[in-house]
Design an enzyme around this catalytic site. Structure first.
Site, short mmCIF file in Angstrom:
data_model
loop_
_atom_site.label_atom_id
_atom_site.label_comp_id
_atom_site.label_asym_id
_atom_site.label_seq_id
_atom_site.Cartn_x
_atom_site.Cartn_y
_atom_site.Cartn_z
CB SER A 123 -0.94 -0.04 1.18
OG SER A 123 -1.84 1.02 1.09
NE ARG A 142 -3.31 4.81 3.09
CZ ARG A 142 -2.65 5.06 4.20
NH1 ARG A 142 -2.12 6.25 4.38
NH2 ARG A 142 -2.48 4.13 5.11
CE LYS A 201 -6.95 2.72 2.81
NZ LYS A 201 -6.81 1.55 3.69
C1 VG1 Z 1 -2.63 2.78 8.50
C2 VG1 Z 1 -3.75 3.77 8.69
C3 VG1 Z 1 -5.09 3.05 8.67
C4 VG1 Z 1 -5.22 2.27 7.35
C5 VG1 Z 1 -4.02 1.35 7.18
C6 VG1 Z 1 -4.03 0.65 5.83
O1 VG1 Z 1 -2.62 1.85 9.56
O2 VG1 Z 1 -3.61 4.47 9.91
O3 VG1 Z 1 -6.13 3.99 8.81
O4 VG1 Z 1 -6.39 1.50 7.34
O5 VG1 Z 1 -2.81 2.10 7.27
O6 VG1 Z 1 -4.05 1.57 4.78
P1 VG1 Z 1 -1.63 1.95 10.82
O7 VG1 Z 1 -1.89 0.71 11.63
O8 VG1 Z 1 -0.26 2.06 10.27
O9 VG1 Z 1 -2.03 3.21 11.53
V1 VG1 Z 1 -3.36 1.16 3.29
O10 VG1 Z 1 -3.78 2.27 2.17
O11 VG1 Z 1 -1.71 1.22 3.72
O12 VG1 Z 1 -3.83 -0.41 3.05
CO CO Z 2 -3.41 1.68 0.25
#
Ligand code: VG1
Ligand code: CO
Length: 543
Positions: free
Chosen positions: A113, A282, A376
């Site tokens: 991601s 995102r 998302k």
């Molecule tokens: C982060 C974000 C969270 C999101 C996750 C995956 O997680 O804070 O809101 O759902 O990334 O997003 P964390 O545990 O690092 O706070 V993605 O677009 O990287 O799949």
């Molecule tokens: Co992502």
């Protein structure tokens, strides 16, 4: 073509975090590391007989190798059909859309991601279930437990398949279809938005700059925005997916997408700017000289959803992750619909969406989505904004200021302390948790703490309980401070501190965000000894 069984030695196990398993590429390159996870996954899933599996990733370094391994293992597992994106490429929202439209049993998403890519960067894998969404904790925990036990890997002894052309192949008893990565996703977008209105908007000279950050959104944005909706060529920048994202961080925020922010501040700035992350789930929305906070973006979409064909009938409810600002709560209250508060991570929205309890949901981390899929969706949010701008005739800034005038402004910021030692991060959280009982009613630095707890969530649909999801302090006037540790990092720990203050005074809406939040930062330091435990004087990133 032979089926082979490869004995392996014990693994330490790989516990998936907020969003699947993420590690350095070099970790995934260890012999049988990926294979161990995939075998554990297949071992805990029901029979693959007669079933369809979707496979694709964001095209980052190691994607091509991993896809071939997974195809050999999935064929050995006995799937009837595997749908794989051309070149092994599928955005996360596209995987979700394909699983749902093609009635697949599930899908494997290869992505880390928003984490950097390349040989020194990160790689990741996660499983999505039949609703198109990330597997719930019950399944991810079972996979983890199984990774500790796997001693043999089942795979076909076969050559790599040609994945760069559309077509159909046979692997043992499995049909492998190489599909267009964009087609199913584009169909879903056409069913939701007023493409005529958006086309007319561009025809009137509206200018958009969509920064795909050299990640997987490029082909989707080219196809929909430029080819189908008539946005001029050059609207999409950094639109060719690169294995290392050009050495940049494919995480859309004002720090990483600094080039976009600069363009949007120029005298001849376009009407709207947007960016998406590595796997295109995102989105960041920017107006002319005006950055939209993700929490506000979610609230604006909810407030005006009935202007968009796909949501004309109204919203059944909305949901936000706990640290996301309460702007959406205020909109929901006005609309007379429920607003749910879930732990961080998209998997917690799945049950609410499946049960029809919510239509829109989002997170402060630049994630917004709806019941159309179970992930998302970055480009969806951009199309949603374009649709609103097209039919309302208002500007990005105009819509956000309208929200603030009506509901007050939730002044909001997230402070990240990255790359700190895991032990010290745990100590900070432990010390904070130990103070929770004595906090309510206390006044510190002139601020009264109304409530303090460690967020626990009971899923309203299946009752499953998730505890220790973040320490939250509620202050007077509904100001909030939330502390939690990231579950997506791959080196050391990341502390996230989320700060929110509700301002009803119009004259204070244009004060610098960090200035408004400074008293909360001081309080956070007082209760959590942030400098002491992190060894840092300042956060590494503020969004
Ligand atoms: C982060 C974000 C969270 C999101 C996750 C995956 O997680 O804070 O809101 O759902 O990334 O997003 P964390 O545990 O690092 O706070 V993605 O677009 O990287 O799949
Ligand atoms: Co992502």
């Amino acid at each position: 073509m032979r089926l082979v069984t490869i004995p392996t030695s014990p693994f330490e196990g790989q516990r998936p975090g907020t969003s699947g398993l993420r590690k350095k590429v070099t970790v995934f390159q260890q012999p049988f590391y990926l294979e161990n996870f995939v075998q554990a996954l297949f071992d805990v899933l029901p029979s693959a007989h007669g079933q369809t599996l979707v496979v694709g990733g964001d095209g980052r370094y190691h994607n091509r190798i991993a896809v071939q391994v997974i195809l050999r293992m999935a064929a050995a597992r006995g799937y009837a059909r595997i749908l794989v994106g051309r070149g092994g490429i599928l955005s996360t929202p596209a995987v979700s859309a394909i699983i749902r439209r093609r009635r697949a049993m599930g899908g494997i998403v290869l992505s880390a991601s928003h984490n950097p890519g390349g040989p020194e960067g990160d790689f990741g894998i996660k499983y999505n279930i039949a609703n198109g969404g990330p597997a719930p904790e019950k399944i991810t925990e079972a996979i983890y437990a199984r990774t500790l036990e796997v001693r043999e890997i089942h795979m076909l002894d076969s050559a790599d398949l040609p994945l760069d052309e559309l077509g159909s192949h046979r692997l043992h008893f499995t049909t492998i279809e190489v599909v267009d990565p964009v087609a199913d996703y584009a169909e879903v977008m056409r069913s939701l938005f007023d493409f005529e209105a958006i086309r007319a908007l561009f025809a009137r000279g509206f200018r958009l700059r969509f920064d795909a950050m050299s990640a997987v959104a490029g082909p989707y944005a080219h196809s929909l925005l430029e080819h189908e909706l008539g946005a001029p060529a050059g609207t999409v920048v950094n639109g060719t997916p690169l294995e290392d994202f050009g050495g940049l961080h494919p995480d859309p925020n004002p720090v990483n997408a600094v080039d976009l922010i600069r363009c949007m501040q120029a005298a001849d700035a376009p009407d709207m700017g947007a960016a998406s992350d590595g796997d295109a789930d995102r989105n960041m929305i920017v107006g002319r000289g005006f950055v939209v906070s993700p929490s506000d973006s979610l609230a604006v979409l909810a407030a005006h959803a009935t202007l968009v064909p796909g949501y004309r009938a109204g919203l059944s409810g909305v949901a936000r992750s706990m640290p996301t600002s309460t702007a959406i709560d205020r909109v929901a209250q006005k609309l007379g619909i429920p607003c749910f508060e879930t732990p961080t991570g998209w998997k917690f929205f799945g049950n609410l969406l499946d049960a029809g309890k919510v239509t829109l949901c989002g997170e402060e981390s630049y994630g917004t989505g709806s019941s159309h899929i179970r992930e998302k969706d970055g480009l969806w949010a951009v199309l949603f904004w374009l649709n609103l701008l097209a039919v309302s005739g208002k500007s990005v800034e105009g819509l956000v200021r309208e929200l603030w005038r009506e509901h007050g402004r939730c002044v909001y910021s997230r402070h990240d302390y990255e790359g700190i030692s895991g032990d010290r991060a745990e100590n900070l959280m432990r010390e904070l948790r130990a103070q929770l009982p004595s906090m309510p009613g206390a006044s510190l630095l002139g601020q009264r703490i109304v409530a303090a707890d460690d967020f626990a969530y009971a899923d309203p649909v299946d009752g499953s309980l998730s505890v220790a999801q973040g320490v939250r302090l509620e202050l007077q006037d509904r100001a909030r401070i939330v502390f939690r540790l990231s579950g997506t990092g791959t080196s050391g720990a990341t502390l996230r501190i989320y700060l929110e203050r509700h301002e009803t005074d119009l004259h204070r809406h244009d004060l610098p965000v960090q200035q408004v939040l400074a008293p909360l930062v001081a309080l956070a330091e007082r209760v959590a000894r942030v400098r002491h435990w992190t060894g840092m004087a300042e956060p590494s990133v503020m969004t």
